[in-house]
Design a protein around this motif. Sequence first.
Motif, PDB file in Angstrom:
ATOM      1  N   GLN A  44       0.812  -1.218   0.000  1.00 12.03           N
ATOM      2  CA  GLN A  44       0.000   0.000   0.000  1.00 12.03           C
ATOM      3  C   GLN A  44       0.849   1.273   0.000  1.00 12.03           C
ATOM      4  OE1 GLN A  44      -3.242  -0.499  -0.436  1.00 12.03           O
ATOM      5  NE2 GLN A  44      -2.739  -2.714  -0.314  1.00 12.03           N
ATOM      6  N   LYS A  45       2.115   1.145  -0.375  1.00 12.10           N
ATOM      7  CA  LYS A  45       3.001   2.309  -0.454  1.00 12.10           C
ATOM      8  C   LYS A  45       3.543   2.451  -1.874  1.00 12.10           C
ATOM      9  CE  LYS A  45       4.670   1.931   4.347  1.00 12.10           C
ATOM     10  NZ  LYS A  45       5.874   1.754   5.192  1.00 12.10           N
ATOM     11  N   ALA A  46       3.844   3.692  -2.245  1.00 14.31           N
ATOM     12  CA  ALA A  46       4.482   3.960  -3.546  1.00 14.31           C
ATOM     13  C   ALA A  46       5.798   4.690  -3.299  1.00 14.31           C
ATOM     14  CB  ALA A  46       3.575   4.792  -4.432  1.00 14.31           C
ATOM     15  N   VAL A  47       6.781   4.402  -4.119  1.00 11.61           N
ATOM     16  CA  VAL A  47       8.124   4.950  -3.929  1.00 11.61           C
ATOM     17  C   VAL A  47       8.591   5.562  -5.249  1.00 11.61           C
ATOM     18  CG1 VAL A  47      10.499   4.449  -3.257  1.00 11.61           C
ATOM     19  CG2 VAL A  47       8.611   3.143  -2.257  1.00 11.61           C
ATOM     20  N   GLN A  99      16.745   7.377 -18.857  1.00 15.58           N
ATOM     21  CA  GLN A  99      16.692   7.467 -17.398  1.00 15.58           C
ATOM     22  C   GLN A  99      15.419   8.207 -17.003  1.00 15.58           C
ATOM     23  OE1 GLN A  99      19.679   9.745 -15.008  1.00 15.58           O
ATOM     24  NE2 GLN A  99      20.213   7.709 -14.242  1.00 15.58           N
ATOM     25  N   LEU A 100      14.622   7.582 -16.134  1.00 11.49           N
ATOM     26  CA  LEU A 100      13.318   8.111 -15.780  1.00 11.49           C
ATOM     27  C   LEU A 100      13.170   8.217 -14.266  1.00 11.49           C
ATOM     28  CD1 LEU A 100      11.118   5.902 -18.153  1.00 11.49           C
ATOM     29  CD2 LEU A 100      11.928   8.223 -18.594  1.00 11.49           C
ATOM     30  N   LEU A 101      12.283   9.118 -13.867  1.00 11.54           N
ATOM     31  CA  LEU A 101      11.843   9.192 -12.480  1.00 11.54           C
ATOM     32  C   LEU A 101      10.458   8.566 -12.424  1.00 11.54           C
ATOM     33  CD1 LEU A 101      12.177  10.115  -9.556  1.00 11.54           C
ATOM     34  CD2 LEU A 101      11.272  12.356 -10.243  1.00 11.54           C
ATOM     35  N   LEU A 102      10.347   7.435 -11.649  1.00 14.42           N
ATOM     36  CA  LEU A 102       9.145   6.620 -11.690  1.00 14.42           C
ATOM     37  C   LEU A 102       8.544   6.489 -10.293  1.00 14.42           C
ATOM     38  CD1 LEU A 102      10.804   3.761 -13.752  1.00 14.42           C
ATOM     39  CD2 LEU A 102       9.230   5.452 -14.682  1.00 14.42           C
TER      40      LEU A 102
END
Length: 399
Positions: A23-26, A90-93
């Motif tokens: 239930q967490k997103a990072v 390169q991505l920020l996800l």
Amino acid sequence: MSPIRLSDLAFTLEAVIDEAFGQKAVWVVAETSDIKNYPDRGYCFLTLVDRESAGRETLAKMEACIWRRNYHTIGNFEQETGVAFARNIQLLLLVSVSYSPVYGLRLEILKIDPSYTLGNLERERQAVLDSLVKDHPDLIWLEAGQYITANQLLPRPAVMQRLALITAPNSDGWRDFRHELAQNPFGYDFVVDEFLTQVQGQGAERAICGQLERIRTNGVAYDAVVIVRGGGSQLDFGSFDTYLMGQTVAGFGIPILAGIGHERNISITDLLCHQSVKTPTKAAAFLIEHNRQFEESCLQLRERLRMVAREALLSARENLDRETERLRFVSHTYLRGRHTDLAEKAVTLRHLDPSNVLKRGYALLLRNGRILTHTTNIQPNETLQVQMYDGSINVVVSQ
């Protein structure tokens, strides 16, 4: 130590990971690899890697997926950045972490931050520009916040007709450019020498620069070099954002016209070339309009020459009429004066006419028809003639 079943270990890992990340997103920074995209089904599988910046050694690798409920994030990312969702970016996800005893550890991608990618691309491009300004101050420099290059300062020919075209063979950009030139409404003729090469992908920058070197050394006096390609993602334009392309374009000795992208793309080549337009069609339209401006100036000069010539002829006609009238007046005055003189001379001549003199009582003395004016040679007993008004008589000299 007694062994445990693999499933027990897997269930334990699932519980631990679910407790830590459930239930967490990072937010994570990672590079894409091994993408398997299924647009028709609405999901995508890929590998995310973390590499050491210097040696490009892989430090970590994890499998990831984008399910149907978040598949729209790919389209949103491409629309906002102009960058195709592809490998080696390169991505920020924003990801959630899950573990399945059957399928193993997997990251579900929930969102892609486009601003991070745009910032990276801009930082990389700015670093290239800063290096060019530092290394080649004679070719490129900053002036009032604008990049000025030697190529931009080249004099632009009044007519651009002999062209060198760099493009990919049988590409949409090639067709659009040639079609627009051929269908120009003014009937202008262009001589186009084609230097066909790849314009995207690995090695494209060196291929393009190689064609520029061919153009420079082949001895043809081109009015301009035109580089065109069709639209595409930002990564497809990577060859136009390199140090080598920037240096070559900035110092090239023939004006370079770039039509290598769509409205979203502004590459280093665009910034440093003589003139940048956004598409191959607009590149052709620019050349046509440039030549049209020259024709318009010629037509204006022709009209001005016609007006000047008309005014000169009118002025000359007025001067001629004025001088004609003056000549007529002077001639009339002169002839009238001469007429008066002749009339006076005619009166004088009439008065001096011998017949009129004889009429007044004078007579002429003649010898053999010749008038005598002296007595010296007259002899006694000589017969002479006397001419009077109404006739003549003979006389004999007595003394």
